[in-house]
Design an enzyme around this catalytic site. Structure first.
Site, short mmCIF file in Angstrom:
data_model
loop_
_atom_site.label_atom_id
_atom_site.label_comp_id
_atom_site.label_asym_id
_atom_site.label_seq_id
_atom_site.Cartn_x
_atom_site.Cartn_y
_atom_site.Cartn_z
N ARG A 176 0.76 -1.25 -0.06
CA ARG A 176 0.06 -0.03 0.00
C ARG A 176 1.08 1.17 0.01
NH1 ARG A 176 -0.07 2.99 4.58
NH2 ARG A 176 0.07 2.06 6.64
N ASN B 202 1.90 4.88 1.35
CA ASN B 202 2.29 5.40 2.67
C ASN B 202 2.25 7.04 2.59
OD1 ASN B 202 2.04 4.92 5.62
ND2 ASN B 202 4.40 5.11 5.81
N ASN C 137 8.67 6.22 4.84
CA ASN C 137 7.78 7.10 5.53
C ASN C 137 8.22 8.69 5.01
OD1 ASN C 137 5.74 7.94 7.70
ND2 ASN C 137 6.45 6.09 8.71
N ASP D 39 9.19 8.91 12.12
CA ASP D 39 7.86 8.69 11.27
C ASP D 39 7.79 9.97 10.35
OD1 ASP D 39 5.37 8.15 10.03
OD2 ASP D 39 4.63 7.82 12.35
#
Length: 582
Positions: free
Chosen positions: A390, A392, A438, A488
């Site tokens: 998927r 991100n 990320n 992140d």
């Protein structure tokens, strides 16, 4: 007469009796074994292969002792040495031993004690189930008693598509087997909540794989609410699922999410962490921050995985997403209102388009979203050949091109890619081999691009050519140690410093362009996820956060988990976010 006291590490200087000599030798042997096991654990937990110097520092052993233990571990195939990088990694003998263990693995017996512990800790019925054709079969259960409202029957068969255990197992089957099984399923409606279309079921399986657990929202029985987590073998294949069953007056979706950490922990305990995931289920204790700022909660919501904040001057609003609900949020800074638009599938990116509307990323591709009609239109799908991946995090460079990373929904290692999507929808793969792609960003002069792989705990920097839209010379800029949280999402300020949300560490950190940590801002939540500068003057740092896989105790300690926060930092301004040029 002089008696020499020089002796080998595993011998004793004198032996008063056979018994004491044997006892001393045994103790020394245990000590060496503990040191060897400690070394194996250090290597297995390291984000990258370790050199001798790094091992020496981490293990705190004498150099000669470390040499001897390493030589023995390599001889036995438990460690490998790479002569080119002069580093050590786990050996293939461990894989052989693991297969020998799993060939004789009794799932029912392995689960017994942990199921009792889980039942007693949450006062709900716990069930172990396996997949059999289109159904799941209950192989053992630990009922919580009359008050739980559920009594299971060993051997009972239940439809896979309408139960949490079935969905937990289906979500993690290999793509070929999953596709074949889904095509053969009869999607019978048992209640008004049953998923009866393949598209709806596939969307639910994507969510299950991404968050690590499945939920049955009264889909098979209107009097039963359940949730389940898969149990993996050593190769990451689902052996079965452990489920929590309850009544709808005792269990709802919010409590299910709060119990997810305990449930996943039990599934891992049953299989001794086989097929373990990157997903964290326990944040670190609240640390001491170096400086305290006024962190204001501007939207109190329990987002599962808030992400991707982007400021839109055109709309005077901050857009962000909750990947796992899934939903798009629009926060109006003037009124303080937050409007949520729920979508039928995961959404990980929301970026305003120069031609109007929004650009979003879903598991089925990059889409344009019309806010008025709530309709989605496909733009492109660079990852169409990897159905288990998927999209991100993603952002636009200053030419309006989208850069977006991907990851495997089960966080399998090294399957993620980095793509560039041009305004006309054409795309190009720019880099690969990532695990959890990320945060992205660019330096003010457009000469550096930053990109994060959270599983490696590393933020990389590339040389960036804005006009050509190319990257080169990737190298690590910031790497966090295993004792810290995980990098992140990020943003860059006008001075070229990086602001990084540190997952599981209760903070946002500011780093210099050279990678030096300059500042820590304490957050009231353990899992900040991303950040951006917004407001008319770009002087407010907005921070998204997550509540996914936080247990009930953690949520009591951090009740604002999942909310949107705003921070004023004197003297700091951000760079404008760029709209997608298409």
């Amino acid at each position: 007469m002089t008696i020499s006291t020089h002796y080998a590490e595993n011998s004793t200087p004198f032996a008063p009796s056979n018994a004491s000599a044997a006892e001393a030798a045994s103790g020394a042997g245990v000590g060496v074994l503990e040191k060897a096991m400690g070394l194996l654990n250090i290597v297995s937990l390291a984000p990258a292969p370790m050199t001798f110097t790094e091992l020496l520092r981490a293990a705190s052993l004498p150099k000669a002792t470390l040499h001897r233990i390493l030589a023995t571990l390599m001889r036995e195939g438990l460690l490998r040495h790479d002569p080119y990088t002069k580093s050590y990694k786990l050996g293939f003998r461990l894989l052989e031993l693991a297969h020998e263990v799993w060939s004789d693995f009794d799932l029912r017996l392995a689960a017994q004690d942990e199921m009792v512990r889980l039942r007693d800790s949450i006062s709900e019925s716990v069930v172990l189930a396996v997949l059999d054709g289109e159904n799941i079969v209950i192989v053992t259960s630990e009922d919580a008693g009359r008050g739980s409202g559920f009594t299971s029957k060993v051997g009972q068969r239940l439809p896979a598509h309408a139960t949490s255990a079935g969905k937990a197992i289906l979500a993690y089957l290999d793509p070929t087997r999953q596709a074949a099984l889904l095509q053969s399923l009869t999607l019978t409606a048992y209640t008004s909540s049953t998923l009866t279309t393949l598209s709806a079921l596939r969307g639910e399986l994507d969510l299950t794989r991404a968050r690590g657990y499945a939920i049955d929202r009264l889909e098979h029985n209107e009097n039963v609410f359940s949730m389940a987590a898969p149990i993996f073998d050593i190769e990451g294949r689902p052996l079965g699922a452990v489920s929590i069953f309850s009544r709808p007056d005792r269990m709802n979706e919010a409590r299910a999410h709060a119990l997810s950490s305990s449930l996943i922990g039990s599934a891992r305990t049953i299989s001794h962490n086989a097929g373990g995931q990157f997903m964290s289920i326990a944040p670190r204790p609240t640390p001491e921050a170096e400086r305290h700022f006024d962190v204001v909660c501007v939207t109190e919501t329990r987002a599962l995985l808030g992400e991707g904040p982007t400021w839109s001057p055109r709309d005077g609003a901050l857009f962000w997403v909750d990947i796992l609900t899934p939903a798009i949020h629009r926060y109006d800074v003037q009124t303080g209102s937050d409007v949520e638009v729920k979508l039928g599938s995961m959404v990980s990116v929301v970026i305003p388009k120069a031609t109007g509307g929004l650009l979003v990323a879903t598991p089925t591709g990059i889409m344009t979203f019309d806010e008025a009609s709530k309709s989605l239109t496909s733009l492109c799908h660079p990852e169409s050949d990897r159905p288990t991946n998927r999209y991100n995090d993603g952002k636009c460079d200053r030419m309006g091109r989208l850069w977006i990373g991907t990851l495997d929904m089960g966080t399998a290692a090294n399957r993620g890619n980095l793509f560039r999507v041009d305004p006309d929808g054409t795309w190009k793969k720019m880099d690969s081999g990532f695990t959890v792609a990320n945060g992205l960003g660019w330096s003010p002069d457009n000469k550096q691009m930053y990109f994060t792989d959270s599983s490696r705990r590393t933020i990389y920097t590339y040389d960036f050519d804005l006009r050509a839209g190319t990257i080169s010379n990737r190298r690590p800029l910031i790497t966090l140690p295993p004792t810290d949280g995980t990098p992140d999402g990020l943003t860059v300020d006008e001075e070229g410093c990086l602001w990084v949300a540190i997952w599981d560490a209760w903070r946002v950190s500011r780093y210099s362009p050279s990678g030096e940590e300059l500042l820590r801002i304490s957050m009231p939540v353990p899992r900040p996820t991303s950040c951006c500068f917004g407001g008319p003057h770009l002087d407010t740092l907005y921070v998204t956060s997550a509540s996914v896989r936080l247990n009930e105790e953690a949520l009591l300690a951090a009740p604002l988990s999942g909310s949107l926060f705003a921070i004023k930092i004197p003297g700091i301004r951000g760079l404008p976010d760029t709209t997608f040029a298409g």
